[in-house]
Scaffold this motif. Structure first.
Motif, mmCIF file in Angstrom:
data_model
loop_
_atom_site.group_PDB
_atom_site.id
_atom_site.type_symbol
_atom_site.label_atom_id
_atom_site.label_comp_id
_atom_site.label_asym_id
_atom_site.label_seq_id
_atom_site.Cartn_x
_atom_site.Cartn_y
_atom_site.Cartn_z
ATOM 1 N N TYR A 43 0.831 -1.207 0.000
ATOM 2 C CA TYR A 43 0.000 0.000 0.000
ATOM 3 C C TYR A 43 0.864 1.256 0.000
ATOM 4 N N ARG A 44 2.012 1.183 0.673
ATOM 5 C CA ARG A 44 2.899 2.351 0.701
ATOM 6 C C ARG A 44 3.407 2.718 -0.689
ATOM 7 N N LEU A 45 3.452 1.751 -1.611
ATOM 8 C CA LEU A 45 3.867 2.054 -2.974
ATOM 9 C C LEU A 45 2.895 3.016 -3.660
ATOM 10 N N PHE A 46 1.635 2.970 -3.226
ATOM 11 C CA PHE A 46 0.604 3.795 -3.857
ATOM 12 C C PHE A 46 0.367 5.103 -3.111
ATOM 13 N N VAL A 47 0.674 5.131 -1.814
ATOM 14 C CA VAL A 47 0.453 6.345 -1.038
ATOM 15 C C VAL A 47 1.269 7.487 -1.649
ATOM 16 N N GLY A 48 0.625 8.610 -1.875
ATOM 17 C CA GLY A 48 1.289 9.744 -2.496
ATOM 18 C C GLY A 48 0.988 9.852 -3.977
ATOM 19 N N LEU A 49 0.494 8.781 -4.583
ATOM 20 C CA LEU A 49 0.117 8.833 -5.999
ATOM 21 C C LEU A 49 -1.302 9.362 -6.145
ATOM 22 N N ARG A 50 -1.500 10.176 -7.139
ATOM 23 C CA ARG A 50 -2.847 10.626 -7.464
ATOM 24 C C ARG A 50 -3.488 9.604 -8.404
ATOM 25 N N VAL A 51 -4.611 9.967 -8.986
ATOM 26 C CA VAL A 51 -5.373 9.007 -9.795
ATOM 27 C C VAL A 51 -4.535 8.470 -10.951
ATOM 28 N N ARG A 52 -3.931 9.379 -11.723
ATOM 29 C CA ARG A 52 -3.189 8.931 -12.903
ATOM 30 C C ARG A 52 -2.027 8.031 -12.514
ATOM 31 N N GLY A 53 -1.288 8.415 -11.499
ATOM 32 C CA GLY A 53 -0.154 7.609 -11.073
ATOM 33 C C GLY A 53 -0.578 6.229 -10.588
ATOM 34 N N ALA A 54 -1.691 6.183 -9.834
ATOM 35 C CA ALA A 54 -2.170 4.892 -9.324
ATOM 36 C C ALA A 54 -2.604 3.985 -10.464
ATOM 37 N N LEU A 55 -3.294 4.545 -11.460
ATOM 38 C CA LEU A 55 -3.752 3.732 -12.578
ATOM 39 C C LEU A 55 -2.584 3.273 -13.444
ATOM 40 N N ILE A 56 -1.581 4.141 -13.610
ATOM 41 C CA ILE A 56 -0.399 3.744 -14.390
ATOM 42 C C ILE A 56 0.332 2.594 -13.698
ATOM 43 N N LEU A 57 0.518 2.702 -12.382
ATOM 44 C CA LEU A 57 1.194 1.640 -11.644
ATOM 45 C C LEU A 57 0.379 0.350 -11.694
ATOM 46 N N THR A 58 -0.938 0.476 -11.573
ATOM 47 C CA THR A 58 -1.803 -0.712 -11.659
ATOM 48 C C THR A 58 -1.706 -1.348 -13.037
ATOM 49 N N GLY A 59 -1.696 -0.515 -14.082
ATOM 50 C CA GLY A 59 -1.543 -1.030 -15.434
ATOM 51 C C GLY A 59 -0.208 -1.729 -15.633
ATOM 52 N N ALA A 60 0.832 -1.196 -14.985
ATOM 53 C CA ALA A 60 2.152 -1.819 -15.083
ATOM 54 C C ALA A 60 2.151 -3.195 -14.417
ATOM 55 N N VAL A 61 1.438 -3.322 -13.309
ATOM 56 C CA VAL A 61 1.340 -4.619 -12.635
ATOM 57 C C VAL A 61 0.608 -5.618 -13.530
ATOM 58 N N PHE A 62 -0.471 -5.161 -14.171
ATOM 59 C CA PHE A 62 -1.192 -6.042 -15.086
ATOM 60 C C PHE A 62 -0.296 -6.460 -16.249
ATOM 61 N N ALA A 63 0.464 -5.516 -16.799
ATOM 62 C CA ALA A 63 1.364 -5.833 -17.908
ATOM 63 C C ALA A 63 2.419 -6.848 -17.481
ATOM 64 N N ALA A 64 2.916 -6.709 -16.248
ATOM 65 C CA ALA A 64 3.903 -7.661 -15.742
ATOM 66 C C ALA A 64 3.290 -9.047 -15.599
ATOM 67 N N ALA A 65 2.032 -9.108 -15.132
ATOM 68 C CA ALA A 65 1.346 -10.401 -15.001
ATOM 69 C C ALA A 65 1.145 -11.050 -16.368
ATOM 70 N N LEU A 66 0.773 -10.241 -17.356
ATOM 71 C CA LEU A 66 0.580 -10.771 -18.700
ATOM 72 C C LEU A 66 1.910 -11.242 -19.285
ATOM 73 N N ALA A 67 2.981 -10.466 -19.048
ATOM 74 C CA ALA A 67 4.301 -10.856 -19.534
ATOM 75 C C ALA A 67 4.749 -12.165 -18.889
#
Length: 391
Positions: free
Chosen positions: A174-198
């Motif tokens: 959760y600390r990885l997301f604290v401090g991120l606004r909407v765009r940053g949180a969605l980008i990081l979430t998308g990166a996690v999904f991309a890593a799972a797909l990879a």
């Protein structure tokens, strides 16, 4: 298997778009109702072994209900997170929430799934092995890919190994997301999904590598983190203008594609690739669905999922998940498997009623009272420690 959202509503000075990470968030009862349908899907999946319906090939994919639980778990823990809560208190509350019911359900499952002299025809019955059983007592069985260990004790409880691992990591994740606004949180979430797909693609391309043997708590961690990400984005003000109905329709189409794709899939074809990566597309669907349903509650719109019967069933869903397989396989050991047919709906109805009744009993006699007592004991202990320096 997951915690409910926080109980208190937003204060008048906090809107969904401006709520700080420490603000108490509104209840999301629709997610509780939705959780019941995920538990029911797992029930339907297991019923295919006892009383298969003509559509049993589709019902077998009810195991995706577990994927939903993992994404939802990350979401609700983050939605109700309070940064001022000590990590030790968070972990104890998680233990108080899941362990008492798990232990009781394990004791009930042992006579059904273990024997000192198992009949080879009863493929679900394993030879009694105290050492392996102890792994399920301490929720370590899910770290093994050996089916005898992975499904030891109560077979449904392998997911609790994953949940325990997720809970242990949640404060740090959760600390990885604290401090991120909407765009940053969605980008990081998308990166996690991309890593799972990879990762999934790497397993496909390298079938003999160690990648496919990663323990499930590690290989399934992305599902939990994606739940964390979408919850944080919503806490920071992400408005989800997607109707849940559209998610359900897409989900039905996706399931139909998964069921029908094997008929046209050939090695190296697009259909084959789609099937191999279907879990990731299901994760994406669940993440969007959870966000859409949650936003409907935040914006105070009508939702059938908030009806009292569904919310009540959702509250019982963790206990239902723990006991339903024991009941199904207990009956299977007595009656044997039934031939395929629509008449098996009678079995579905009967065992559904029995499983719900058993879940309600486990919920009210074990889950709720022991969670309350364990949390009260911890809070009292913490209060005494806090007063000690003053004294």
């Amino acid at each position: 298997m997951t915690s409910p959202a926080a109980q208190a509503a937003l204060t008048r000075t906090d809107s969904p778009a401006t709520a700080a990470p420490s603000a108490r968030m509104p209840r999301l009862d629709s997610l509780t109702g939705l959780r019941w349908w995920a538990a029911f899907a797992v029930f339907a999946h297991h019923m295919t072994n006892l009383a298969p319906l003509p559509i049993h090939h589709a019902l077998a994919y009810g195991n995706y209900g577990v994927t939903f639980f993992f994404v939802l778990s990350g979401f609700v823990l983050t939605w109700s997170a309070r940064p001022e809560t000590p990590k030790s208190t968070f972990w104890w509350r998680r233990f108080a929430r899941i362990y008492p019911s798990h232990f009781v359900a394990l004791l009930l499952a042992i006579p059904v799934f273990y024997s000192f002299n198992p009949d080879p025809a009863d493929w679900w019955v394993k030879p009694f092995d105290l050492g392996i059983l102890l792994l399920s007592v301490v929720l370590l069985q899910g770290w093994s890919r050996d089916p005898t260990i992975l499904f030891s004790g109560n077979p449904a409880a392998w997911t609790l190994t994953c949940e325990a691992f997720f809970y242990a990591l949640h404060p740090a994740l959760y600390r990885l997301f604290v401090g991120l606004r909407v765009r940053g949180a969605l980008i990081l979430t998308g990166a996690v999904f991309a890593a799972a797909l990879a990762y999934r693609i790497a397993v496909i391309l390298l079938p003999d590598s160690w990648l496919g043997d990663l323990p499930l708590p590690i290989s399934r961690l992305s599902e939990f983190v994606i739940g964390i990400g979408i919850a944080h984005a919503m806490r920071m003000g992400w408005r989800v203008h997607i109707k849940p109905l559209y998610c359900y329709l897409v989900g039905g189409a996706l399931l139909a594609a998964i069921v029908l794709a094997p008929r046209i899939a050939t090695p190296g074809s697009a259909a084959s690739f789609f099937l191999a990566t279907s879990n990731e597309w299901i994760i994406l669907l669940f993440a969007v669905t959870i966000a859409a349903v949650a936003w409907r509650d935040v914006s105070k719109r009508f939702s059938l999922l908030r009806s009292r019967p569904l919310v009540l069933l959702g509250e019982w869903s963790y206990a239902f998940y723990l006991v339903h397989a024991t009941i199904i396989y207990g009956v299977l050991s007595i009656t044997g498997a039934q031939p395929v047919g629509w008449s098996n709906l009678i079995w579905y109805g009967a065992l559904l009623i029995v499983s719900i009744a058993a879940a309600a009993a486990l919920h009210y006699l074990v889950e709720r009272p022991l969670e309350r007592r364990l949390r009260s004991w911890w809070d009292t202990r913490a209060a005494r420690r806090a007063k000690a320096p003053v004294a």
